[in-house]
Design a protein around this motif. Structure first.
Motif, PDB file in Angstrom:
ATOM      1  N   MET A 148       0.826  -1.215   0.000  1.00  0.00           N
ATOM      2  CA  MET A 148       0.000   0.000   0.000  1.00  0.00           C
ATOM      3  C   MET A 148       0.860   1.266   0.000  1.00  0.00           C
ATOM      4  O   MET A 148       0.509   2.248  -0.658  1.00  0.00           O
ATOM      5  CB  MET A 148      -0.974  -0.016   1.190  1.00  0.00           C
ATOM      6  CG  MET A 148      -2.020  -1.123   1.046  1.00  0.00           C
ATOM      7  SD  MET A 148      -3.418  -1.015   2.190  1.00  0.00           S
ATOM      8  CE  MET A 148      -2.669  -1.429   3.742  1.00  0.00           C
ATOM      9  N   LEU A 149       1.967   1.231   0.718  1.00  0.00           N
ATOM     10  CA  LEU A 149       2.855   2.409   0.734  1.00  0.00           C
ATOM     11  C   LEU A 149       3.508   2.612  -0.624  1.00  0.00           C
ATOM     12  O   LEU A 149       3.597   3.741  -1.122  1.00  0.00           O
ATOM     13  CB  LEU A 149       3.917   2.268   1.824  1.00  0.00           C
ATOM     14  CG  LEU A 149       3.425   2.311   3.257  1.00  0.00           C
ATOM     15  CD1 LEU A 149       4.591   2.235   4.230  1.00  0.00           C
ATOM     16  CD2 LEU A 149       2.601   3.566   3.528  1.00  0.00           C
ATOM     17  N   LEU A 150       3.964   1.518  -1.230  1.00  0.00           N
ATOM     18  CA  LEU A 150       4.571   1.632  -2.565  1.00  0.00           C
ATOM     19  C   LEU A 150       3.549   2.157  -3.566  1.00  0.00           C
ATOM     20  O   LEU A 150       3.865   3.008  -4.411  1.00  0.00           O
ATOM     21  CB  LEU A 150       5.083   0.256  -3.024  1.00  0.00           C
ATOM     22  CG  LEU A 150       6.339  -0.256  -2.315  1.00  0.00           C
ATOM     23  CD1 LEU A 150       6.507  -1.756  -2.541  1.00  0.00           C
ATOM     24  CD2 LEU A 150       7.572   0.500  -2.804  1.00  0.00           C
ATOM     25  N   ALA A 151       2.316   1.651  -3.477  1.00  0.00           N
ATOM     26  CA  ALA A 151       1.251   2.105  -4.379  1.00  0.00           C
ATOM     27  C   ALA A 151       1.011   3.594  -4.172  1.00  0.00           C
ATOM     28  O   ALA A 151       0.909   4.369  -5.137  1.00  0.00           O
ATOM     29  CB  ALA A 151      -0.032   1.308  -4.122  1.00  0.00           C
ATOM     30  N   SER A 152       0.942   3.982  -2.928  1.00  0.00           N
ATOM     31  CA  SER A 152       0.696   5.380  -2.582  1.00  0.00           C
ATOM     32  C   SER A 152       1.794   6.284  -3.167  1.00  0.00           C
ATOM     33  O   SER A 152       1.511   7.340  -3.744  1.00  0.00           O
ATOM     34  CB  SER A 152       0.650   5.464  -1.054  1.00  0.00           C
ATOM     35  OG  SER A 152       0.458   6.746  -0.638  1.00  0.00           O
ATOM     36  N   ALA A 153       3.035   5.827  -3.063  1.00  0.00           N
ATOM     37  CA  ALA A 153       4.168   6.610  -3.587  1.00  0.00           C
ATOM     38  C   ALA A 153       4.121   6.722  -5.107  1.00  0.00           C
ATOM     39  O   ALA A 153       4.700   7.642  -5.689  1.00  0.00           O
ATOM     40  CB  ALA A 153       5.487   5.972  -3.142  1.00  0.00           C
ATOM     41  N   LYS A 154       3.427   5.789  -5.757  1.00  0.00           N
ATOM     42  CA  LYS A 154       3.301   5.839  -7.226  1.00  0.00           C
ATOM     43  C   LYS A 154       2.016   6.525  -7.658  1.00  0.00           C
ATOM     44  O   LYS A 154       1.635   6.465  -8.830  1.00  0.00           O
ATOM     45  CB  LYS A 154       3.294   4.412  -7.790  1.00  0.00           C
ATOM     46  CG  LYS A 154       4.669   3.796  -7.952  1.00  0.00           C
ATOM     47  CD  LYS A 154       4.529   2.456  -8.684  1.00  0.00           C
ATOM     48  CE  LYS A 154       5.795   1.656  -8.670  1.00  0.00           C
ATOM     49  NZ  LYS A 154       6.802   2.046  -9.619  1.00  0.00           N
ATOM     50  N   GLY A 155       1.291   7.105  -6.707  1.00  0.00           N
ATOM     51  CA  GLY A 155       0.048   7.804  -7.045  1.00  0.00           C
ATOM     52  C   GLY A 155      -1.135   6.873  -7.236  1.00  0.00           C
ATOM     53  O   GLY A 155      -2.169   7.267  -7.778  1.00  0.00           O
ATOM     54  N   LEU A 156      -0.970   5.633  -6.782  1.00  0.00           N
ATOM     55  CA  LEU A 156      -2.084   4.675  -6.883  1.00  0.00           C
ATOM     56  C   LEU A 156      -2.802   4.573  -5.541  1.00  0.00           C
ATOM     57  O   LEU A 156      -2.234   4.865  -4.481  1.00  0.00           O
ATOM     58  CB  LEU A 156      -1.544   3.303  -7.287  1.00  0.00           C
ATOM     59  CG  LEU A 156      -1.271   3.191  -8.782  1.00  0.00           C
ATOM     60  CD1 LEU A 156      -0.133   2.233  -9.053  1.00  0.00           C
ATOM     61  CD2 LEU A 156      -2.521   2.735  -9.524  1.00  0.00           C
ATOM     62  N   ALA A 157      -4.036   4.132  -5.611  1.00  0.00           N
ATOM     63  CA  ALA A 157      -4.869   4.071  -4.410  1.00  0.00           C
ATOM     64  C   ALA A 157      -5.256   2.628  -4.127  1.00  0.00           C
ATOM     65  O   ALA A 157      -5.352   1.799  -5.044  1.00  0.00           O
ATOM     66  CB  ALA A 157      -6.119   4.912  -4.623  1.00  0.00           C
ATOM     67  N   THR A 158      -5.495   2.342  -2.851  1.00  0.00           N
ATOM     68  CA  THR A 158      -5.800   0.974  -2.423  1.00  0.00           C
ATOM     69  C   THR A 158      -6.902   0.969  -1.366  1.00  0.00           C
ATOM     70  O   THR A 158      -7.142   1.968  -0.701  1.00  0.00           O
ATOM     71  CB  THR A 158      -4.552   0.316  -1.785  1.00  0.00           C
ATOM     72  OG1 THR A 158      -4.088   1.172  -0.730  1.00  0.00           O
ATOM     73  CG2 THR A 158      -3.438   0.103  -2.790  1.00  0.00           C
ATOM     74  N   LEU A 189      -7.277  -1.912  -6.118  1.00  0.00           N
ATOM     75  CA  LEU A 189      -6.125  -1.126  -6.586  1.00  0.00           C
ATOM     76  C   LEU A 189      -6.503  -0.352  -7.844  1.00  0.00           C
ATOM     77  O   LEU A 189      -7.092  -0.914  -8.779  1.00  0.00           O
ATOM     78  CB  LEU A 189      -4.955  -2.065  -6.900  1.00  0.00           C
ATOM     79  CG  LEU A 189      -3.709  -1.415  -7.514  1.00  0.00           C
ATOM     80  CD1 LEU A 189      -2.992  -0.531  -6.500  1.00  0.00           C
ATOM     81  CD2 LEU A 189      -2.747  -2.495  -8.033  1.00  0.00           C
ATOM     82  N   GLY A 190      -6.155   0.905  -7.859  1.00  0.00           N
ATOM     83  CA  GLY A 190      -6.419   1.721  -9.045  1.00  0.00           C
ATOM     84  C   GLY A 190      -6.105   3.178  -8.768  1.00  0.00           C
ATOM     85  O   GLY A 190      -5.318   3.489  -7.861  1.00  0.00           O
ATOM     86  N   TYR A 191      -6.725   4.038  -9.535  1.00  0.00           N
ATOM     87  CA  TYR A 191      -6.532   5.482  -9.351  1.00  0.00           C
ATOM     88  C   TYR A 191      -7.754   6.065  -8.648  1.00  0.00           C
ATOM     89  O   TYR A 191      -8.898   5.743  -9.011  1.00  0.00           O
ATOM     90  CB  TYR A 191      -6.293   6.156 -10.704  1.00  0.00           C
ATOM     91  CG  TYR A 191      -4.980   5.714 -11.319  1.00  0.00           C
ATOM     92  CD1 TYR A 191      -3.784   6.327 -10.954  1.00  0.00           C
ATOM     93  CD2 TYR A 191      -4.933   4.645 -12.210  1.00  0.00           C
ATOM     94  CE1 TYR A 191      -2.570   5.898 -11.490  1.00  0.00           C
ATOM     95  CE2 TYR A 191      -3.731   4.204 -12.746  1.00  0.00           C
ATOM     96  CZ  TYR A 191      -2.551   4.835 -12.380  1.00  0.00           C
ATOM     97  OH  TYR A 191      -1.347   4.400 -12.891  1.00  0.00           O
ATOM     98  N   GLU A 192      -7.488   6.883  -7.657  1.00  0.00           N
ATOM     99  CA  GLU A 192      -8.572   7.426  -6.834  1.00  0.00           C
ATOM    100  C   GLU A 192      -9.497   8.344  -7.633  1.00  0.00           C
ATOM    101  O   GLU A 192      -9.019   9.185  -8.408  1.00  0.00           O
ATOM    102  CB  GLU A 192      -7.963   8.210  -5.662  1.00  0.00           C
ATOM    103  CG  GLU A 192      -9.017   8.848  -4.776  1.00  0.00           C
ATOM    104  CD  GLU A 192      -8.447   9.448  -3.498  1.00  0.00           C
ATOM    105  OE1 GLU A 192      -7.219   9.304  -3.232  1.00  0.00           O
ATOM    106  OE2 GLU A 192      -9.228  10.065  -2.752  1.00  0.00           O
ATOM    107  N   ASP A 193     -10.784   8.179  -7.434  1.00  0.00           N
ATOM    108  CA  ASP A 193     -11.755   9.146  -7.944  1.00  0.00           C
ATOM    109  C   ASP A 193     -11.888  10.229  -6.870  1.00  0.00           C
ATOM    110  O   ASP A 193     -12.617  10.058  -5.885  1.00  0.00           O
ATOM    111  CB  ASP A 193     -13.096   8.455  -8.213  1.00  0.00           C
ATOM    112  CG  ASP A 193     -14.147   9.443  -8.715  1.00  0.00           C
ATOM    113  OD1 ASP A 193     -13.858  10.656  -8.743  1.00  0.00           O
ATOM    114  OD2 ASP A 193     -15.256   8.996  -9.063  1.00  0.00           O
TER     115      ASP A 193
END
Ligand SMILES: Cc1cc2nc3c(=O)[nH]c(=O)nc-3n(C[C@H](O)[C@H](O)[C@H](O)COP(=O)(O)O)c2cc1C
Length: 219
Positions: A148-158, A189-193
């Motif tokens: 989740m932290l890695l995803a967050s750092a890449k601008g992805l949401a979980t 997992l994806g991009y936040e709306d």
């Protein structure tokens, strides 16, 4: 983004844009999260990421199934302070989307949205062998947070989802998990709306006096 910033940025996202993260990004997250510590370096996780048709098929199978009974996420008769924390968290979430205390159908619909990964274009399932114990569940948690932290750092949401344990047997079969494996947790997992009201709400945290203590330090 440093670790502290990623930690601050991460929050559970429950509405997503249709944009699909590419395979290389998802694979990279899965692999790098495995840098997580684990007791005895056992790395007891097994992780599947689904999108497109395979995801749609699993979601349809789950939608047509009854939840399984052996799927308890919390201890029975939850006690304080956990009971209140859990209750208030739920109330705050429902309030953020204008669902009142007595609106049972709307609450059930929100629960059901779990079963669609909240519209995320990628669904992850984290599985582990049933015969593993509490220490390995801890390892899975560390993997999950790393992801989740890695995803967050890449601008992805979980959004981590214990919800999927309700369908552990069905999923084990559908996902063709090896014999003896169970679903521990799912993750959207994806991009936040960012326009979705449910994503504007932030959960609170208990103050450190309630759970932390320092001894022997000079202040
Ligand atoms: C193991 C685990 C299981 C969770 N299961 C669900 C779930 O099934 N559905 C859901 O909407 N949120 C779920 N969550 C998200 C929590 O509600 C959320 O982490 C908590 O309220 C704190 O909010 P934050 O993640 O935005 O900081 C889960 C989180 C974890 C770590």
């Amino acid at each position: 983004m440093n670790v502290e910033q990623a930690l601050q940025a991460r929050h559970s996202v429950r509405a997503f844009l249709p944009r699909v993260p590419d395979a290389a990004t998802v694979s990279d997250l899965m692999e790098k999260a495995a840098q997580a510590a684990s007791g005895g370096n056992m790395q007891p996780w097994r992780v599947l990421a689904l999108t497109g048709e395979p995801l749609a098929e699993v979601l349809a199978a789950v939608a047509a199934a009854e939840p399984e009974e052996s799927s308890i996420s919390y201890p029975p008769q939850l006690w304080e302070p956990y009971r209140s924390r859990r209750f208030e968290n739920g109330e705050d979430l429902y309030r953020s989307i204008g669902i009142g205390r007595d609106n049972k159908p709307a609450r059930l619909e929100q629960l059901a949205r779990n079963g669609r990964f909240f519209g995320a274009p990628v669904g992850l399932f984290v599985a582990m062998e049933q015969r593993m114990g509490p220490a390995q569940w801890m390892d899975l948690g560390i993997y999950l947070q790393s992801f989740m932290l890695l995803a967050s750092a890449k601008g992805l949401a979980t959004c981590a989802q214990g919800f999927w344990r309700r369908y552990s047997n069905l999923l084990a079969e559908r996902l063709e998990l090896p014999q003896g494996y169970q679903i521990a947790v799912g993750m959207a997992l994806g991009y936040e709306d960012c326009s979705a009201p449910i994503n504007s709400w932030r959960s609170s945290r208990a103050s450190m006096e309630q759970w932390g203590e320092l001894k022997g330090f000079a202040f």
